[in-house]
Design an enzyme around this catalytic site. Structure first.
Site, PDB file in Angstrom:
ATOM      1  N   CYS A 123      16.493  -9.003 -13.247  1.00  0.00           N
ATOM      2  CA  CYS A 123      16.655  -7.840 -12.362  1.00  0.00           C
ATOM      3  C   CYS A 123      15.376  -7.463 -11.623  1.00  0.00           C
ATOM      4  CB  CYS A 123      17.169  -6.648 -13.151  1.00  0.00           C
ATOM      5  SG  CYS A 123      18.716  -6.985 -14.027  1.00  0.00           S
ATOM      6  N   HIS A 247      15.460  -0.611  -9.501  1.00  0.00           N
ATOM      7  CA  HIS A 247      16.608  -1.464  -9.803  1.00  0.00           C
ATOM      8  C   HIS A 247      17.764  -0.585 -10.251  1.00  0.00           C
ATOM      9  CE1 HIS A 247      19.340  -4.133 -11.716  1.00  0.00           C
ATOM     10  NE2 HIS A 247      18.945  -3.848 -12.935  1.00  0.00           N
ATOM     11  N   ASN A 281      25.636  -2.711 -11.174  1.00  0.00           N
ATOM     12  CA  ASN A 281      24.360  -3.379 -11.416  1.00  0.00           C
ATOM     13  C   ASN A 281      24.475  -4.827 -10.950  1.00  0.00           C
ATOM     14  OD1 ASN A 281      22.208  -4.844 -12.534  1.00  0.00           O
ATOM     15  ND2 ASN A 281      22.189  -3.667 -14.438  1.00  0.00           N
TER      16      ASN A 281
END
Length: 325
Positions: A123, A247, A281
């Protein structure tokens, strides 16, 4: 006398020339997920802040999504593929380690004979890739670089695993990086915590697993200092930052990072990305995707000072300050 090697020297500064993103058509709501697992809309909103996310179809590949995001970024920059010489694809969900995604993406976009490589910092991948792209240009090793964070996380998530299936989604986000008269990309603040590698990993080489509470505690305490280090490396103060794009892992983590930055001098009117609400996500795609969506929505404008910070499996982390194109 020994021969002396020649070394190249590039421009002193770089900037983002354009951004773009792509999401699959299929929208999956929390109510949709409640049909296949023990969950509900309010539980998911309270736990991670997600309202809906996008899932790719079985025949839509990571490379397909990366190509679409890359083309969008080139169009935004007003560039032809022939003007790019390097393609970096941060990702952690290619079906196999070879061939890489970047070579295929470059060819399909039309960047011929490109330097092309994948980068796996999970990520944190996009921020890693952006730092590498900037340094390649400043060193004279590249002219213009296309960085595309792309993930098909639905390939590596157990569809009935309530802890993970509610979070992860698919998509791609891209940025074109090129030379600049004035710095538009600050130095990268990056690192890793390899002692915590077991908190996020691929179980049985098939499905992603994460120790949710451990990752939550780590992210909410350790990421704000990394973000502040990026601000310091850029020669700025927290009050100079207009936009924060962490993120998009969990809305509670995003809010916690913003709160800690405000306690260190960031402004109360700091704009904070919340793209996770409607995108989920998407790992290495989340930061460039959020930037593109926010710019299109008008919540981020050209010239804004943007602080980006990624974090995830590894555990890896990276961040930098950029000027919005």
């Amino acid at each position: 006398m020994s021969p002396v090697l020649r070394q190249k020297q590039g421009p002193a500064a770089t900037r983002i020339l354009g951004v773009g993103s792509y999401q699959p058509d299929r929208v999956v709501t929390n109510d949709d997920l409640s049909q296949i697992m023990d969950t509900n809309d309010q539980w998911i909103r309270d736990r991670v802040g997600i309202i809906e996310r996008r899932f790719a179809e079985k025949d839509e590949l990571l490379v397909d999504m990366a190509v679409k995001a890359g083309n969008a970024a080139l169009a935004d920059a007003g560039l032809q593929p022939s003007e790019v010489d390097t393609v970096i694809v941060p990702n952690c969900t290619m079906p196999a380690p070879i061939p890489n995604a970047a070579g295929q993406v470059a060819d399909r976009i039309g960047v011929k004979a490109a330097g092309a490589f994948d980068l796996n910092a999970a990520c944190a991948g996009f921020c890693y890739g952006l730092g590498v792209a900037s340094d390649l240009i400043r060193a004279g090793s590249a002219g213009k670089v296309l960085v595309i964070g792309a993930e098909k996380l639905t390939d590596v998530v157990d569809p009935v695993d309530r802890a993970n299936a509610i979070i992860f989604a698919d998509g791609a986000g891209a940025a074109v990086v090129g030379p600049s008269d004035e710095p538009g990309i600050g130095p990268v603040s990056w690192g890793s915590a390899g002692d915590l590698v077991d908190t996020i990993y691929m179980r049985d080489h098939k499905y992603i697993y994460q120790e949710g509470q451990s990752v939550f505690r780590w992210a909410t305490t350790q990421i704000a200092p990394i973000a502040l280090k990026a601000v310091e490396l850029a020669g700025l103060e927290p009050s100079d930052i207009d936009v924060l794009i962490p993120h998009q892992a969990n809305l509670r983590i995003v809010d916690a990072i913003a709160k800690r930055l405000r306690a260190k001098g960031a402004r109360e009117d700091l704009v904070v990305a919340d793209d996770i609400k409607f995108s989920g996500n998407t790992s290495s795609a989340s930061i460039p995707m959020a930037l593109d969506h926010m710019r299109k929505a008008g919540t981020v404008k050209s010239g804004d000072v943007v602080l980006m910070v990624g974090f995830g499996a590894g555990l890896s982390y990276a961040g930098q300050v950029v000027i919005c194109p």
